[in-house]
Design an enzyme around this catalytic site. Structure first.
Site, PDB file in Angstrom:
ATOM      1  N   GLU A  84     125.461  53.594  67.835  1.00 30.83           N
ATOM      2  CA  GLU A  84     124.374  52.626  67.688  1.00 30.83           C
ATOM      3  C   GLU A  84     124.111  52.293  66.220  1.00 30.83           C
ATOM      4  OE1 GLU A  84     122.949  50.861  70.001  1.00 30.83           O
ATOM      5  OE2 GLU A  84     124.130  51.875  71.548  1.00 30.83           O
ATOM      6  N   CYS A  88     126.876  35.237  76.505  1.00 31.05           N
ATOM      7  CA  CYS A  88     125.813  34.441  75.868  1.00 31.05           C
ATOM      8  C   CYS A  88     125.947  34.552  74.353  1.00 31.05           C
ATOM      9  CB  CYS A  88     124.446  34.938  76.338  1.00 31.05           C
ATOM     10  SG  CYS A  88     123.077  33.810  75.945  1.00 31.05           S
ATOM     11  N   CYS A 139     128.725  29.747  79.731  1.00 27.47           N
ATOM     12  CA  CYS A 139     127.615  29.621  80.693  1.00 27.47           C
ATOM     13  C   CYS A 139     128.088  29.704  82.141  1.00 27.47           C
ATOM     14  CB  CYS A 139     126.864  28.319  80.447  1.00 27.47           C
ATOM     15  SG  CYS A 139     125.976  28.273  78.867  1.00 27.47           S
ATOM     16  N   CYS A 152     128.066  33.212  83.386  1.00 28.46           N
ATOM     17  CA  CYS A 152     126.807  33.945  83.240  1.00 28.46           C
ATOM     18  C   CYS A 152     126.139  34.126  84.598  1.00 28.46           C
ATOM     19  CB  CYS A 152     125.878  33.179  82.298  1.00 28.46           C
ATOM     20  SG  CYS A 152     124.278  33.995  82.039  1.00 28.46           S
ATOM     21  N   CYS A 187     118.840  30.061  84.066  1.00 26.51           N
ATOM     22  CA  CYS A 187     118.603  29.964  82.623  1.00 26.51           C
ATOM     23  C   CYS A 187     117.899  28.651  82.276  1.00 26.51           C
ATOM     24  CB  CYS A 187     119.926  30.074  81.870  1.00 26.51           C
ATOM     25  SG  CYS A 187     119.779  29.867  80.089  1.00 26.51           S
TER      26      CYS A 187
END
Length: 368
Positions: A54, A209, A216, A219, A225
């Site tokens: 991370e 995205c 798209c 997605c 959206c």
């Protein structure tokens, strides 16, 4: 017959909130990333590799992180090994990944975990956030993946997903927009499958995205959206006005003595903080201006310009002119030492094993 287009945006958004998490979890299970070297979508695993990944992933893409992550984990396999290492060892292993304050914070955090938590990472997000270099989103990711805690993340990828799916106005870096996004991120949290949900957010933002040319049609929220429905995908999230980056010019002194090169440790803060680099000076108009500066290290055999470099930072662009001062080899009795604390004569081959800024490493490698 009522069409989806006739449903008020607020009602559609409310409906999206209800099915956002289960939709994302199902998508991650079928289409998300499952083979990243730090990844295992279950809980109860060691927090150290999760935390390390991370930190490395802050402001750096996965493809760039993977080789550094593997090398770093092989050299420092646990938090105790990292805490007991010297800063030079840590910076050398990090060299090339950039944003070096992350490496300094990583080292400091490892020592805190050892001294304050007995070598075991705390499972509480607030306690994790108290560690150097760990913000709210990073702390939440570690808490979710390592301990199964219920906590929301909000990194750059997640902000972009939320801004588009829910048509959130405002620049994400502004405090007001950030507060709205954190509130939404908390509201969307499921009670189950938290690890897969969190990974799904990361995967969707990184692979579908995307900032430019988002996929798209791939997605899971294509029909929900709001940005997509309103034709505003390219517009959202709003971007802060771009400023022209200031430019800075310096001279770097490549001072060599036989097979050795003089290196200087940079201050602990600022660009390349804590790394070994070439001594810096103001830009030059006449090479002879540098002669007094380098003569304190011995007799100058030659002084000439070398190939410089340009390097972009977040807030400015650095142009470095390079002056190569070749020193005559003195007798052993007259050998002139460098400053013990901040300067060091190093064999050119050994220099590549130290923590060097990437452009300086490239320069050194070219002359090795």
């Amino acid at each position: 017959m009522t069409t989806s287009a006739s449903i008020p945006a607020s009602a559609r958004a409310s409906s999206i909130v209800e099915r956002f998490a289960p939709t994302l979890v199902a998508w991650q299970r079928a289409h998300g990333r499952h083979a990243l070297p730090w990844q295992r979508l279950d809980t109860g695993r060691d927090a150290y590799p999760v935390w390390l990944a991370e930190i490395m992933l802050q402001q750096t893409q996965v493809a760039a992180v993977i080789p550094f992550y593997r090398r770093f984990l092989a050299r420092f396999p646990d938090v105790n090994t990292l805490a007991e290492a010297s800063q030079d060892e840590v910076m050398a292993c990090w060299s090339g990944l950039g944003y070096y304050s992350r490496a300094r914070n990583l080292h400091a955090a490892a020592r805190r975990v050892l001294s304050e938590f007995g070598g075991a990472f705390p499972d509480d997000p607030e306690a994790l956030e108290s560690l150097p270099g760990v913000g709210r989103s990073t702390a939440a990711a570690v808490a979710v993946f390592a301990f199964g805690r219920r906590a929301a993340i909000l990194d750059g990828n997640v902000k972009r997903v939320l801004a588009r799916v829910f048509a959130i106005e405002g620049v994400p870096s502004s405090s007001a927009t950030t507060r709205r996004m954190w509130a939404l991120a908390e509201e969307l949290l499921p009670t189950h499958d938290l690890d897969r949900y969190t990974q799904g957010l990361m995967d969707l933002g990184a692979t579908v995205c995307t900032p430019r040319n988002p996929a798209c049609t791939s997605c899971p929220f294509e029909l929900d959206c709001l940005a997509h429905r309103q034709g505003r995908v390219a517009e959202l999230p709003h971007r802060a006005p771009r400023k022209r980056l200031p430019e800075r010019r310096v001279a770097m002194l490549l001072i060599t003595r036989g097979n050795e090169v003089l290196l200087e440790r940079r201050p602990p803060t600022g660009i390349w903080g804590g790394l070994w680099s070439l001594p810096e000076s103001e830009p030059f108009e006449d090479l002879e201006e540098f002669r007094p500066r380098v003569e304190r290290f011995g007799e100058v055999a030659s002084l000439q310009s070398a190939t410089g470099f340009t390097h972009g930072f977040t807030h400015f662009v650095l142009h470095a002119d390079v002056v190569h001062a070749c020193m005559r080899e003195p007798s052993h009795a007259k050998r002139i030492a460098a400053s013990v604390d901040t300067q060091r004569w190093v064999d050119s081959a050994d220099a590549l094993e130290l923590g060097l800024p990437a452009p300086v490493r490239t320069l050194m490698r070219a002359r090795a």
